[in-house]
Structure formats: structure tokens, C-alpha cells
Write a protein that holds these residues in place. Structure first.
Motif, PDB file in Angstrom:
ATOM      1  N   UNK A   1       3.548   1.167   3.694  1.00 22.99           N
ATOM      2  CA  UNK A   1       2.420   0.111   4.129  1.00 22.99           C
ATOM      3  C   UNK A   1       3.050  -1.083   4.499  1.00 22.99           C
ATOM      4  N   UNK A   2       2.810  -1.533   5.863  1.00 21.64           N
ATOM      5  CA  UNK A   2       3.500  -2.594   6.513  1.00 21.64           C
ATOM      6  C   UNK A   2       2.421  -3.470   6.616  1.00 21.64           C
ATOM      7  N   UNK A   3       2.834  -4.943   7.133  1.00 22.78           N
ATOM      8  CA  UNK A   3       1.578  -5.832   7.548  1.00 22.78           C
ATOM      9  C   UNK A   3       0.713  -5.388   8.732  1.00 22.78           C
ATOM     10  N   UNK A   4       1.618  -4.688   9.800  1.00 20.71           N
ATOM     11  CA  UNK A   4       0.846  -4.325  10.959  1.00 20.71           C
ATOM     12  C   UNK A   4      -0.107  -2.953  10.257  1.00 20.71           C
ATOM     13  N   UNK A   5       0.164  -2.321   9.404  1.00 21.04           N
ATOM     14  CA  UNK A   5      -0.817  -1.206   8.955  1.00 21.04           C
ATOM     15  C   UNK A   5      -1.876  -1.985   8.432  1.00 21.04           C
ATOM     16  N   UNK A   6      -1.854  -2.814   7.782  1.00 18.42           N
ATOM     17  CA  UNK A   6      -2.921  -3.641   7.189  1.00 18.42           C
ATOM     18  C   UNK A   6      -3.716  -4.171   8.233  1.00 18.42           C
ATOM     19  N   UNK A   7      -3.316  -4.968   9.033  1.00 18.86           N
ATOM     20  CA  UNK A   7      -4.137  -5.560   9.881  1.00 18.86           C
ATOM     21  C   UNK A   7      -4.960  -4.472  10.970  1.00 18.86           C
ATOM     22  N   UNK A   8      -4.006  -3.511  11.371  1.00 17.50           N
ATOM     23  CA  UNK A   8      -4.751  -2.310  11.902  1.00 17.50           C
ATOM     24  C   UNK A   8      -5.796  -1.647  11.388  1.00 17.50           C
ATOM     25  N   UNK A   9      -5.634  -1.574  10.069  1.00 20.63           N
ATOM     26  CA  UNK A   9      -6.592  -0.796   8.951  1.00 20.63           C
ATOM     27  C   UNK A   9      -7.913  -1.705   8.969  1.00 20.63           C
ATOM     28  N   UNK A  10      -7.933  -2.939   8.911  1.00 19.43           N
ATOM     29  CA  UNK A  10      -8.813  -3.975   8.932  1.00 19.43           C
ATOM     30  C   UNK A  10      -9.631  -3.821  10.211  1.00 19.43           C
TER      31      UNK A  10
ATOM     32  N   UNK B   1       6.483  -5.791   0.222  1.00 18.09           N
ATOM     33  CA  UNK B   1       7.099  -4.350   0.611  1.00 18.09           C
ATOM     34  C   UNK B   1       7.075  -3.502  -0.454  1.00 18.09           C
ATOM     35  N   UNK B   2       6.516  -3.933  -1.845  1.00 23.17           N
ATOM     36  CA  UNK B   2       6.216  -3.171  -2.889  1.00 23.17           C
ATOM     37  C   UNK B   2       5.303  -1.838  -2.783  1.00 23.17           C
ATOM     38  N   UNK B   3       4.604  -1.800  -1.721  1.00 22.18           N
ATOM     39  CA  UNK B   3       3.827  -0.603  -1.447  1.00 22.18           C
ATOM     40  C   UNK B   3       4.474   0.525  -0.542  1.00 22.18           C
ATOM     41  N   UNK B   4       5.326   1.363  -0.782  1.00 23.88           N
ATOM     42  CA  UNK B   4       5.991   2.255   0.119  1.00 23.88           C
ATOM     43  C   UNK B   4       5.222   2.725   1.269  1.00 23.88           C
TER      44      UNK B   4
ATOM     45  N   UNK C   1      -4.237   9.975  -5.135  1.00 24.54           N
ATOM     46  CA  UNK C   1      -3.673   9.352  -3.862  1.00 24.54           C
ATOM     47  C   UNK C   1      -2.128   9.135  -3.761  1.00 24.54           C
ATOM     48  N   UNK C   2      -1.342   9.524  -2.599  1.00 25.31           N
ATOM     49  CA  UNK C   2      -0.255   9.353  -2.509  1.00 25.31           C
ATOM     50  C   UNK C   2       0.244   7.868  -2.641  1.00 25.31           C
ATOM     51  N   UNK C   3      -0.310   6.807  -2.542  1.00 22.33           N
ATOM     52  CA  UNK C   3       0.146   5.347  -2.788  1.00 22.33           C
ATOM     53  C   UNK C   3      -1.151   4.757  -3.625  1.00 22.33           C
ATOM     54  N   UNK C   4      -0.622   4.034  -4.714  1.00 17.89           N
ATOM     55  CA  UNK C   4      -1.491   3.436  -5.369  1.00 17.89           C
ATOM     56  C   UNK C   4      -2.181   1.775  -4.798  1.00 17.89           C
TER      57      UNK C   4
END
Length: 621
Positions: A438-447, A433-436, A502-505
């Protein structure tokens, strides 16, 4: 108008009134028919014919192509007849290898101390070239991988200096119309593959625990080229210096590389990025300046990562005569390196002949305890370890993330899966949770999203779909590295760029996935040579930089680093893409706008572009 009362019932109308109304209806019908006939007659003279009207189908077929007719939808009638494409001129042939932020002439005005003059020094807005960089006369599309690892066209990099200077070290040979790369190096005359085999006897390179590497002072990048057969991807870098075109050779070979130097600013990578850092006679003064350069290597090394050093001063007892240095000088240099390594809490694993290997601790539990005795370097306070764009080098130790227990083997920041599982495993930076935002679901969906998008791209970019056609790819706004992850089974590598705006590194996440990349401000030029990439992907880049710099400057930089016949795919809002296309039409790029993969109702569209082949004229013209 006089008051008129409509009869409540038609039956009350007299026979004479009914007859009058009937005549009126007939007259109106005749007038309407006549008007319609005149209209058709006039339009048939310069517009739509009766035949074309009757030939239109009553039903629409299934539409499979996403390509939209550009002009009727995005230009006014006056523009279609009067607008002209503004052609962007070509630069002179003397700029064929122009690197704006590493210009040799500009660098001479900066201090030579600690090689500061070889760092990035970009032109001011008034100095930016607004012309198209030509390829040298005779330029050819590079050989395909893996053949390109051993051979490159002379016309593409017309420099023979290294073939003379490094003749006895087997770097590169010149034969007829091409260069040959035997895989040799200063410290591996028997070849890079044999050299890597020696390293493999000291640390495990086969179990997938080592995936990302950085090679400082890379030469022609044979180390990185031969690591690829072991599923290890290497970021090679070297300055633009007297070893003319060394990074350019690496890129022609299809090996990841950028221009860079360890001087006064951080390397453009996040903390905890690399499993291995390597230096083979890279001539970096590791023990000087209070160990600042080794402190920077420590920042980018992953917990438990390895630093490999070969060449001076390692094995100086046997090699000192050949290095033309005194025993005392070499002994002093090695003592300095050993002292700095201990102060960083590194453990020396082995020294065998010309190779030495150190390992970074997996956490800083014991390192914090021994600061009382060692004192220097102190731990950094209030620092941003992932910030690395013109960030000054520290003389303090970047602290690793805290661990929950007291075990020395507990991995700070989270343990990584081994390659290839690492690619799609949830990265520790996201899991923690260190990246504001961005969740686990966001990562899976993005992939999953990028798997779909890549399949869609390949339908309309046949060169991207053709296995082996492309090798060097650039993603200008990589986010979580989804585009690169979707290409993992193709024989390509992707430079994943995270813009500093970018808004998030997210560059740390990209490295945790086992991919590579760098930071970049697209209002400036990239630290690379012209004609670096076969393919460029730009997702929402122009919306991100809309009020920051000129669109034309970004597009000209893309043109500089793109090879002739290379492709570009730009995703953005339709209004942005219409403006982009007007510029690219003047750059000798062929382009067409297509629908979003979800259909035509999405405002985001896709612009498919191809750079035309052109070169500087022949020398006698």
C-alpha cells in the motif's frame, strides 16, 4: 455430387440456360418469402408481434439508470418458470434480542474467574440459528440525530430495569411510550456535558489533537454521546450483564458501541488506536493481575494519549463512606494503580476532585532505560501489537516503534495531523511503508475513488442520500476507510470492520485517519445487539468468504443486525451477486442489481437491497 465446371464467362451461356437460371432464382425467392411469412405468423401467436417489431426505435437513447433486468440475464429458460424462492422462516419472539456470541445461557458454562464467561463464546456450526430475528412488536424507526441523543422509543428496547436501578444517577427515565436520557452518569450527576467540561480544563479537547476515544464500561454511553459535539468519536463498550440493555440503549441513541469486556483476551482494536481511554466507575480491577488490564489500555493508547479515571478509588478520602468501602481498601487500590502506571512510564498530569489523568509517553527512549530499575513489566518480544482477535492478553509492555533521535517529544510511529486535516493526511503507517503493498498513491487514489462511489450510491439509494435518515452505518470490509471518509460531512458514524482474513491488516490506518472500527470474522456473529445498523455496506465480502463459510449464514447475520427498513449495498462479482440475491429474496429483502459506476462492461456489479418492515406478532396473538 457430379463434377461441375463453372463457366468462365457469363456471355458463353445459351439463351435457354439463362432463362432456366432466372426461373430458379424466382422459385427460391418465393419459397424464402413464404417461409418467413409462416415464421412471423407462428411467433405472433405467442411471441413477438409485427407491431412490436415495427415499434422498436432505430437509435438508442442515453441510458442513465444502472439497474439491470435481473431474470433474463442470469437464469435459464427452465429456471424462470420452475424456480421458487426458498423462504427463510422467522425465529420466535424470545430471540428478538439474541446475541449469538454473548448468549447468557451459553456463557454459564465458562469460568467466572476474571469474567471469562462474559467474553465471546460463539455457537458451533450445528448450533447456529438459521432463521430471521424478529423486531419486538411495536418497533419504530429510531428518532433522528441529534434528537436521538436524548430520546428513544420504549417499544424498541422494552426494558425498564435501569430506570429503577440508576434512578438517582440520571442515566435514563421512562415516560409514556419513550425513554429520556438526561445525560447523567454515576460520576457525573450534573450531566455528561458538564463532566466533559471538567476534563477539558485538564487536557485540551478543542484543538483537534484528540479525535478518537474509548470508554470502558460505558453505561448508556452518555460520555460518548456528548463528546460528539466536540468532534471526538468514541468507541463505547460494556458486557452484556446485569445492567440490562445498556449497550442497546447506546445504539438506539445513535452512539457507537459494541459488546465487550476486559477479561483474558485483547480488545478487538489495533495498537496505538485511541487518543483517550476513559473509565468512570467502570469496576475494572486495574491494579490486579500484575496490571494486565492497564497494560492492554497502554497497547491501544496512542503515544502521548491520555487515560482518564473517575470514581473509586480517586478522591477516596472524601467519598469512602458513600462507596461503602474501608479507607485502607481504597488506599491500597489507588496505590496499586499508581504503581502500575509508573511501571508503564505514564506521567500523572493531574488529580482534581473525582478526576485523575495520566499521559502515556510519546516514545520509549527513557522507558527502556529505566527497565533496569523497574524490571516489570518487561517489554514484549516477537509480538504482533495489531493482532487482536482472540489474542490472549500480555503481561508485557508493547514496545512503541523506534524513533530516529533522542528527543523525548518525538512521536513514535509518526506524528498525526490534527482533526479534520487528519482524515485525508497520509497516515504514518502508509507513509513509513510498514503496510506491504500500500503506497501513498494508493491511499490518495482510494480516497478519490470512494468520493465518486458514494455520489453514485446516493443516486439510487434515496434513503442514503436523505440527510438524517441514517445514523448507524457498518462497512463490513473497510480496507482504508474510504467509504467512511466520504461520509464525513453527513450526520452519521461508520463502524469500519477489517476482516481478520483480509490480506493486509489496515485497521491501524483507519484509526490514524480519525475513524473507528473493529476486527471481525464474518463466519461468526458480531458482538452487538439485533437492529444495530441503519445501513450496511459490503465490498467483496462474499468473494472473501467464498470457501470459508456459508453465504446464507453471513446474510442472516446481516439481517439480524440491520434495522427494519434499513438498506444494504453489496459490491461483488456478478456471479456472486446472483447467488446472494436468491437468498435475500427469501429474507423479505427487496433487491435490484445495478451496473458498476464505470459502466456495464465491468464484471463487478452493485446489489441494492432494502429490508422490509416486519415485527413479532402482538403478545395476545
Amino acid at each position: 455430387m457430379a463434377n461441375y465446371r463453372w463457366p468462365s464467362k457469363l456471355s458463353k451461356l445459351s439463351p435457354r440456360a439463362k432463362q432456366t437460371n432466372l426461373y430458379g432464382v424466382i422459385i427460391v425467392t418465393i419459397l424464402c418469402a413464404a417461409s418467413y411469412s409462416v415464421g412471423i405468423w407462428k411467433n405472433s401467436r405467442g411471441g413477438i408481434s409485427r407491431a412490436s417489431l415495427t415499434s422498436l426505435p432505430c437509435t438508442f437513447p442515453n441510458i442513465t439508470s444502472p439497474i439491470l433486468p435481473f431474470t433474463p440475464r442470469h437464469t435459464s429458460p427452465s429456471e424462470t418458470t420452475t424456480a421458487r424462492v426458498v423462504q427463510i422462516p422467522s425465529c420466535g419472539v424470545e430471540f428478538s434480542e439474541y446475541t449469538p456470541c454473548e448468549s447468557v445461557s451459553r456463557s454459564l458454562s465458562f469460568p467466572r474467574d476474571r469474567l471469562i464467561y462474559r467474553e465471546r463464546h460463539c455457537p458451533s456450526k450445528d448450533e447456529i440459528l438459521r432463521c430471521r430475528i424478529p423486531a419486538p412488536y411495536g418497533y419504530s424507526v429510531p428518532f433522528r440525530w441529534p434528537e436521538s441523543r436524548e430520546v428513544a422509543w420504549f417499544a424498541n428496547v422494552p426494558h425498564t430495569e435501569l430506570t429503577v436501578e440508576k434512578k438517582n444517577q440520571n442515566w435514563v427515565r421512562y415516560e409514556k411510550d419513550r425513554f429520556l436520557f438526561p445525560g447523567g452518569g454515576t460520576m457525573f450527576p450534573r450531566g455528561a456535558d458538564a463532566y466533559i467540561g471538567e476534563i477539558g480544563r485538564l487536557i485540551n479537547l478543542k484543538d483537534g489533537s484528540v479525535r478518537t476515544a474509548i470508554d470502558t464500561g460505558c453505561g448508556v454511553a452518555s460520555f460518548g454521546a456528548f463528546l460528539m459535539s466536540r468532534n471526538i468519536v468514541t468507541m463505547s463498550f460494556a458486557p452484556r450483564d446485569t445492567h440490562e440493555a445498556q449497550v442497546q440503549f447506546a445504539l438506539e441513541r445513535g452512539v457507537p458501541a459494541i459488546l465487550g469486556v476486559l477479561a483474558s483476551i485483547r480488545l478487538p482494536f489495533p495498537a496505538r488506536a485511541f487518543d483517550i481511554a476513559h473509565c468512570s466507575r467502570c469496576l475494572i480491577p486495574w491494579g490486579q493481575y500484575n496490571g494486565t488490564y492497564l497494560i492492554e489500555v497502554d497497547r491501544v493508547l496512542r503515544p502521548g494519549g491520555y487515560w482518564i479515571l473517575s470514581g473509586p478509588p480517586i478522591n477516596w478520602q472524601r467519598q469512602w463512606r458513600g462507596w461503602e468501602r474501608t479507607k485502607d481498601d481504597l488506599n491500597s487500590e489507588q496505590s496499586q494503580i499508581e504503581r502500575v502506571a509508573r511501571s508503564l512510564c505514564w506521567k500523572k498530569l493531574a488529580q482534581r476532585e473525582d478526576l485523575a489523568v495520566w499521559q502515556k509517553p510519546t516514545n520509549h527512549i527513557h522507558c527502556k532505560r529505566n527497565r533496569i530499575a523497574l524490571r516489570r513489566p518487561p517489554f514484549c518480544h516477537r509480538t504482533q501489537p495489531d493482532h487482536a482477535w482472540y489474542t490472549k492478553l500480555d503481561q508485557c509492555l508493547t514496545p512503541l516503534p523506534e524513533v530516529t533521535g533522542t528527543e523525548i517529544k518525538e512521536v513514535a510511529g509518526g506524528k498525526l495531523a490534527r482533526w479534520p486535516e487528519r482524515l485525508n493526511a497520509v497516515p504514518p503507517r502508509i507513509k513509513s511503508g510498514s503496510l506491504q503493498g500500500i503506497t501513498v498513491d494508493d491511499f490518495v487514489s482510494n480516497t478519490e475513488t470512494w468520493q465518486t462511489r458514494l455520489s453514485y450510491y446516493k443516486i439510487f439509494d434515496q434513503q442514503l442520500a436523505e440527510t438524517g435518515r441514517y445514523r448507524n452505518l457498518l462497512d463490513m470490509n473497510a480496507y482504508l476507510g474510504g467509504f467512511a471518509s466520504a461520509l464525513v460531512d453527513d450526520p452519521v458514524w461508520v463502524m469500519n470492520v477489517v476482516p481478520v482474513e483480509a490480506s493486509v491488516n489496515t485497521l491501524g490506518v483507519i484509526y490514524e485517519r480519525g475513524l473507528i472500527g473493529t476486527y471481525q470474522n464474518w463466519c461468526e456473529a458480531m458482538s452487538t445487539y439485533p437492529r444495530t445498523y441503519d445501513f450496511i455496506h459490503a465490498d467483496s465480502v462474499f468473494s472473501l468468504y467464498k470457501h470459508r463459510c456459508d453465504m446464507e449464514d453471513i446474510l442472516l447475520e446481516m439481517d439480524r443486525i440491520l434495522r427494519p427498513k434499513g438498506s444494504v449495498i453489496i459490491r461483488d462479482d456478478i456471479d456472486v451477486l446472483t447467488k446472494v440475491k436468491k437468498v435475500t429474496d427469501g429474507m423479505q429483502w427487496e433487491g435490484r442489481i445495478g451496473d458498476h459506476e464505470k459502466g456495464p462492461l465491468e464484471r463487478e456489479k452493485i446489489l441494492f437491497l432494502v429490508k422490509e418492515y416486519w415485527t413479532a406478532p402482538a403478545p395476545d396473538q
